[in-house]
Design a protein around this motif. Sequence first.
Motif, PDB file in Angstrom:
ATOM      1  N   SER A   1       0.928  -0.711   0.017  1.00 35.63           N
ATOM      2  CA  SER A   1       0.335   0.225   0.326  1.00 35.63           C
ATOM      3  C   SER A   1       0.749   1.013   0.151  1.00 35.63           C
ATOM      4  O   SER A   1       1.486   1.454   0.981  1.00 35.63           O
ATOM      5  CB  SER A   1      -0.509  -0.347   1.489  1.00 35.63           C
ATOM      6  OG  SER A   1      -1.417   1.153   1.259  1.00 35.63           O
ATOM      7  N   GLY A   2       0.383   2.346  -0.728  1.00 34.92           N
ATOM      8  CA  GLY A   2       0.841   3.410  -0.462  1.00 34.92           C
ATOM      9  C   GLY A   2       0.702   4.188   1.103  1.00 34.92           C
ATOM     10  O   GLY A   2       1.889   5.070   0.693  1.00 34.92           O
ATOM     11  N   ALA A   3       0.093   3.750   1.893  1.00 38.40           N
ATOM     12  CA  ALA A   3       0.107   4.128   2.784  1.00 38.40           C
ATOM     13  C   ALA A   3       1.179   3.482   3.938  1.00 38.40           C
ATOM     14  O   ALA A   3       2.061   4.480   4.886  1.00 38.40           O
ATOM     15  CB  ALA A   3      -0.587   3.644   3.578  1.00 38.40           C
TER      16      ALA A   3
ATOM     17  N   ILE B   1       2.799   6.677  -6.743  1.00 37.36           N
ATOM     18  CA  ILE B   1       4.187   6.101  -6.767  1.00 37.36           C
ATOM     19  C   ILE B   1       4.813   5.872  -8.082  1.00 37.36           C
ATOM     20  O   ILE B   1       4.151   4.371  -8.140  1.00 37.36           O
ATOM     21  CB  ILE B   1       4.074   5.856  -5.260  1.00 37.36           C
ATOM     22  CG1 ILE B   1       3.049   6.224  -4.280  1.00 37.36           C
ATOM     23  CG2 ILE B   1       5.604   5.018  -4.632  1.00 37.36           C
ATOM     24  CD1 ILE B   1       2.610   5.435  -2.655  1.00 37.36           C
ATOM     25  N   MET B   2       6.042   6.728  -8.116  1.00 38.26           N
ATOM     26  CA  MET B   2       7.000   5.980  -8.765  1.00 38.26           C
ATOM     27  C   MET B   2       7.695   5.416  -8.651  1.00 38.26           C
ATOM     28  O   MET B   2       8.983   5.326  -7.677  1.00 38.26           O
ATOM     29  CB  MET B   2       6.964   6.888 -10.420  1.00 38.26           C
ATOM     30  CG  MET B   2       6.139   7.385 -11.335  1.00 38.26           C
ATOM     31  SD  MET B   2       5.769   8.542 -12.430  1.00 38.26           S
ATOM     32  CE  MET B   2       4.196   9.303 -12.467  1.00 38.26           C
ATOM     33  N   LEU B   3       7.686   4.250  -8.188  1.00 43.16           N
ATOM     34  CA  LEU B   3       9.251   3.247  -7.137  1.00 43.16           C
ATOM     35  C   LEU B   3      10.682   3.823  -8.471  1.00 43.16           C
ATOM     36  O   LEU B   3      10.410   3.746  -9.632  1.00 43.16           O
ATOM     37  CB  LEU B   3       9.284   1.466  -7.404  1.00 43.16           C
ATOM     38  CG  LEU B   3       7.910   1.814  -6.572  1.00 43.16           C
ATOM     39  CD1 LEU B   3       7.893   0.150  -5.968  1.00 43.16           C
ATOM     40  CD2 LEU B   3       8.294   2.514  -4.735  1.00 43.16           C
ATOM     41  N   HIS B   4      11.820   3.642  -8.063  1.00 44.04           N
ATOM     42  CA  HIS B   4      13.306   3.542  -8.300  1.00 44.04           C
ATOM     43  C   HIS B   4      14.347   3.085  -6.962  1.00 44.04           C
ATOM     44  O   HIS B   4      13.863   2.898  -6.162  1.00 44.04           O
ATOM     45  CB  HIS B   4      12.868   4.651  -8.608  1.00 44.04           C
ATOM     46  CG  HIS B   4      13.335   6.196  -7.725  1.00 44.04           C
ATOM     47  ND1 HIS B   4      14.556   6.328  -7.126  1.00 44.04           N
ATOM     48  CD2 HIS B   4      12.179   7.038  -7.209  1.00 44.04           C
ATOM     49  CE1 HIS B   4      14.191   7.218  -6.137  1.00 44.04           C
ATOM     50  NE2 HIS B   4      12.702   7.968  -5.965  1.00 44.04           N
TER      51      HIS B   4
ATOM     52  N   LEU C   1       4.433  -3.928  -7.855  1.00 41.34           N
ATOM     53  CA  LEU C   1       4.149  -3.660  -9.073  1.00 41.34           C
ATOM     54  C   LEU C   1       3.088  -2.500  -8.221  1.00 41.34           C
ATOM     55  O   LEU C   1       2.461  -3.020  -7.584  1.00 41.34           O
ATOM     56  CB  LEU C   1       3.034  -4.922  -9.583  1.00 41.34           C
ATOM     57  CG  LEU C   1       4.199  -5.047 -11.023  1.00 41.34           C
ATOM     58  CD1 LEU C   1       5.515  -5.709 -10.590  1.00 41.34           C
ATOM     59  CD2 LEU C   1       3.092  -6.185 -11.902  1.00 41.34           C
ATOM     60  N   MET C   2       2.867  -0.730  -8.809  1.00 40.64           N
ATOM     61  CA  MET C   2       2.400  -0.257  -8.426  1.00 40.64           C
ATOM     62  C   MET C   2       1.428  -0.221  -8.881  1.00 40.64           C
ATOM     63  O   MET C   2       1.039   0.439 -10.550  1.00 40.64           O
ATOM     64  CB  MET C   2       2.715   1.337  -8.663  1.00 40.64           C
ATOM     65  CG  MET C   2       4.181   1.000  -7.623  1.00 40.64           C
ATOM     66  SD  MET C   2       4.075   0.773  -6.293  1.00 40.64           S
ATOM     67  CE  MET C   2       3.503   1.755  -5.031  1.00 40.64           C
TER      68      MET C   2
END
Length: 250
Positions: free
Chosen positions: A140-142, A247-250, A240-241
């Motif tokens: 979760s983005g939380a 939210i863009m993971l990097h 996987l978002m």
Amino acid sequence: MTLTDKVAIVTGGAGGIGQGIVRHFLKEGARVLVVDIIDQAAGDELVAGFEPAANVRYLKSDISVAANAPEIVSAAVAAFGKLDVLVNNAHASKQAPIIETTQEMWDLSMGTGMYATFHLMQAAYPELKKTKGAIVNFASGAGLKGLPNQVTYAAAKEAIRGITRVAAHEWAADGVRANLVSPVALTPGIQQWSEAFPDAYAEVVAGVPLGRLGDPETDIAPVVAFLASDASQYVTGQTLMADGGSIMLH
């Protein structure tokens, strides 16, 4: 169909994202055991309306009770002969600032989230090893953002991410994959909240680059189905978002 002949367990499958997953899985050829806490009769009536009804069963079970995990796995195997996919979707929590968070709140979130996910993974492993199956858990983005008033939920979700990565390492040699989906979805609960607090909802939507919240069945479920299918045979330990770019993971 990407899930033809796959047998899946989906927790929290009676509503929201879970129901969207169940409906999509059935369309993709899977057979599904829906696990939730609504009464057995109500659950049976609900899944009787799914298509094809012959490929779905309902089981009332409290996933926060560790002893129920082996029974859930056994029910899926008894109904459909094997287990290919475990989807740990269900999770309950209560929002509160850190200083107002109680032990009861921790027990609810960890019990239905982290512990339930762990116990079901542990119980399902022997069957998933036989089929070289897949586990799809939920982040979760939380947790990724550390959203205010979400301390028990965020902590449980990040713990689930840790458990999933460990399983991805430990069980790779057995052909069992474990991944996560982090969704943003317009569930019935969010719909009610949007009607009560339209300004706050508009602010949330404005923070999504794709400009809307995802549909459980048409936006979120296909991502889960990908991770459950052989199309993702070289993907494990990943988050996987499915959140419209929030939210863009990097």
